[in-house]
Design an enzyme around this catalytic site. Structure first.
Site, PDB file in Angstrom:
ATOM      1  N   GLU A 129       0.791  -1.218   0.000  1.00 37.70           N
ATOM      2  CA  GLU A 129       0.000   0.000   0.000  1.00 37.70           C
ATOM      3  C   GLU A 129       0.831   1.279   0.000  1.00 37.70           C
ATOM      4  OE1 GLU A 129      -3.384   0.470  -0.214  1.00 37.70           O
ATOM      5  OE2 GLU A 129      -3.478  -1.681  -0.653  1.00 37.70           O
ATOM      6  N   SER A 394     -43.197 -12.571 -23.155  1.00 36.30           N
ATOM      7  CA  SER A 394     -44.657 -12.690 -23.107  1.00 36.30           C
ATOM      8  C   SER A 394     -45.238 -12.492 -21.713  1.00 36.30           C
ATOM      9  CB  SER A 394     -45.084 -14.054 -23.648  1.00 36.30           C
ATOM     10  OG  SER A 394     -44.758 -14.152 -25.031  1.00 36.30           O
TER      11      SER A 394
END
Length: 648
Positions: A129, A394
């Site tokens: 980091e 549908s």
């Protein structure tokens, strides 16, 4: 002899006029100095003007910087939040009957000092980091320049270049919005942190506050969540896996993506070698050790829980407390849905291994009783029941026929089922089979496309759109003739909400999952007030539509959804190329919607709504509903035989 006096030698004098023309020596020196000063002044004049202009520019710049600072500092958050231990409220979820479902929220481990952690825990974080953490002043100029170049090329904020100090400032004080304002505020807070605390203190705060996924804030909570032990006892491999989570907690979670988590952990170990925290031998030993995860915690209906958490945030905004949330969840219905999904897939046959599924069951008032957002939550937390918007095919047709019924037609009116062309569009029927003149009931039961389009065109598309919206369809609707065939996308939850008026007599409702929110002290935060929004359609039209929908399951395309002892009204739906397959309907007061498809929207191999979705729907609802009550018919006696018996 007398002598002449000696002549005195004197310098010859020049005429007065010559003396006047020639200056004295002192005057000449002064003149030369004056000329030199004039020459120097002239030479430095441009520099003086530049310096003056630069001073004005610098002063103006300072004023501008002060104004910018004041602007960005005007809404900086209260730095007192740094000392609050919790990252969010603790939330207890209750089922509709009051039984606890689970407790979720920010799981905060015990605050740990650096001296209490193995050295490799902070080193793993630093390696991946912020390797230069102990050498910068809160920001890394090289990383910032690199991020600025990337963002300029992309035209938006895509890369942060944040240090650990900046990440701490963002995690504690700011949102995760990728905006320039947030980035500048992050820098300002990072400088404040660096001035206020020592480096070890900043790193300690970071390790105890950063988010590791799965609701775990802080390295100790994450260690318990993933490995079932305190961070004090993490080995190198486990520390590397946790450090790898920080980039993307969901993507690299070892519980759901062990392969990606392992790759990321190995990358962290290699970074530790490059940073000098590990030797090559130590790294190889750590890579060779297996990572043992803690036994997973059972979480009932994870997709439902995730949706509740999302829905409650705005309802409880501004209240700083722990909460108890009464939901609409019914554990029995959820169990029925989960078992029904497995049974229905097995009964359907075919290869459905690459497909996903979603299902929602709610009552006529819109209360969601069960929710399935996917076939495996551990593999994918994407909630297809609420987030996936797909074409219903549908399954939209009931709204077309309801509009026609509202306009005065009846289920027995005739419509021509034959090829139809509107402009350059010519929809076909399934397997291109046409039936000629059919009733509206038969057209819906057989899911005839050309007949549905004809009904729509003679009723009016505007009326169809108006009817669908009144029933609860949430989004925009197509203006063209393809509207009748369900080309507009919708989520399973929203489709269930739009079908609810068929089950409750014609009233529009809003699907919901939260009934009440209280604090743990008993203070009421939110209570739902009523469910009915408005009348969706006249009761007689709803009754006629239900009669037609029952024909779908009695002898039409939805026969697989029949439940003995119950009247089932529903409709199948299949989008173009079988990309989506649906069954939506209601029985016994419950509304259910089932969807099957692929996440990449690729076609399925001849999967239709009348097969797998209808079977799954039947298996779910049959288990969710109470056993049907059969009323035996009264025995009919022969009156003549009765007279003969009476006469002896």
């Amino acid at each position: 002899m007398a002598r002449r006096p000696a002549k005195r030698k004197t310098a010859a004098r020049k005429p007065a006029s010559s003396r006047a023309r020639r200056p004295a020596a002192g005057g000449r020196r002064r003149s030369r100095r004056k000329r030199r000063r004039t020459t120097k002044t002239a030479a430095f004049a441009p520099f003086a003007r530049a310096a003056s202009e630069l001073g004005v520019f610098a002063f103006t710049g300072l004023i501008g910087l002060a104004a910018i600072f004041a602007y960005f500092a005007s809404d900086l958050p209260d730095t007192g939040a740094l000392w609050r231990e919790g990252e969010g409220p603790r939330i207890t979820l209750l089922a509709a009957d009051g039984a606890p479902i689970m407790t979720r929220g920010a799981a905060q481990g015990a605050p740990l000092r650096l001296s209490e952690l193995p050295a490799h825990v902070p080193e793993a974080v630093l390696a991946v980091e912020d390797r230069n953490f102990y050498h910068h002043f809160g920001a890394n100029p090289v990383s910032i320049v690199r991020a600025l170049i990337v963002n300029a090329n992309q035209g938006e904020v895509r890369q942060g270049g944040s240090t650990i100090t900046q990440q701490l400032a963002k995690n504690v004080f700011l949102s995760s919005d990728r905006t320039m304002k947030r980035k500048i505020q992050e820098l300002m807070l990072a400088f404040w942190l660096e001035r206020k605390f020592r480096k070890d203190e900043i790193l300690t705060l970071y390790l105890n506050r950063v988010y590791f996924g799965a609701g775990a804030y802080g390295v100790d909570a994450a260690s318990y969540r993933y490995f079932g032990k305190s961070a004090r006892h993490l080995n190198v491999g486990e520390a590397a896996v946790l450090a790898g989570l920080l980039k993307a907690p969901s993507r690299y979670a070892p519980t759901s993506n062990p392969e990606d988590a392992g790759k990321r952990g190995r990358l962290v170990i290699e970074q530790m070698v490059e940073a000098g925290f590990l030797s090559r031998i130590e790294a190889d030993r750590a890579i060779g050790e297996p990572i043992l995860l803690a036994a997973p915690r059972f979480e009932a209906a994870p997709y439902f829980v995730d949706y509740v958490m999302k829905e409650m945030r705005p309802l409880a905004a501004g209240v700083d407390a722990d909460f108890v949330v009464r939901t609409t969840f019914d554990p029995k219905v959820q169990a029925a849905a989960e078992t029904g999904l497995i049974a229905g897939v097995a009964l359907a046959g075919g290869d459905l291994s690459e497909t996903e599924a979603a299902a929602v069951i709610l009552d006529g008032e819109g209360a969601v009783r069960a929710m399935i957002g996917g076939r495996n939550y551990a593999k994918s937390q994407y909630n297809r029941a609420t987030q996936a918007r797909r074409q219903p095919g549908s399954a939209f047709k009931p709204f077309v026929y309801l509009a026609a019924l509202k306009a005065g037609e009846t289920p027995d009116n005739l419509v021509r089922d034959e090829p139809v062309t509107i402009g350059d569009w010519s929809p076909g029927n399934y397997h291109d089979k046409f039936f000629g003149d059919v009733t509206l009931r038969e057209a819906l039961a057989r899911s005839l496309n050309s007949a549905a389009v004809r009904v729509q065109e003679r009723t009016g598309r505007a009326r169809v759109r108006e009817t669908a919206k009144a029933m609860g369809w949430p989004g925009d609707l197509n203006l063209g003739p393809a509207l009748a065939l369900g080309v507009d996308e919708i989520s399973p939850l929203d489709l269930a909400g739009a079908y609810a008026p068929f089950a409750n007599g014609g009233f529009r409702v809003e699907p919901y999952v939260i009934d009440r929110i209280e604090t743990t002290d008993g203070d009421l935060v939110y209570r739902r007030k009523g469910s009915i929004i408005a009348e969706a359609a006249p009761s007689h039209a709803i009754a006629q539509a239900n009669d037609m929908l029952m024909s779908v399951t009695e002898w039409g395309t939805g026969r697989a959804a029949r439940i003995p002892g119950y009247s089932v009204a529903g409709k199948t739906g299949t989008s173009q190329a079988s990309r989506d397959a649906w069954f939506a309907g209601h029985a016994g007061g419950l509304v259910g919607v089932v969807w099957i498809g692929r996440d990449d929207n690729a076609p399925m191999d001849d999967v239709t709504g009348g097969r797998a979705p209808a079977l799954i729907w039947k298996e779910m609802l049959e288990r969710a509903l109470p056993p049907p009550v059969y009323v035996p018919r009264a025995r009919q006696t022969d009156p003549i035989a009765g007279l003969l018996d009476a006469s002896g």
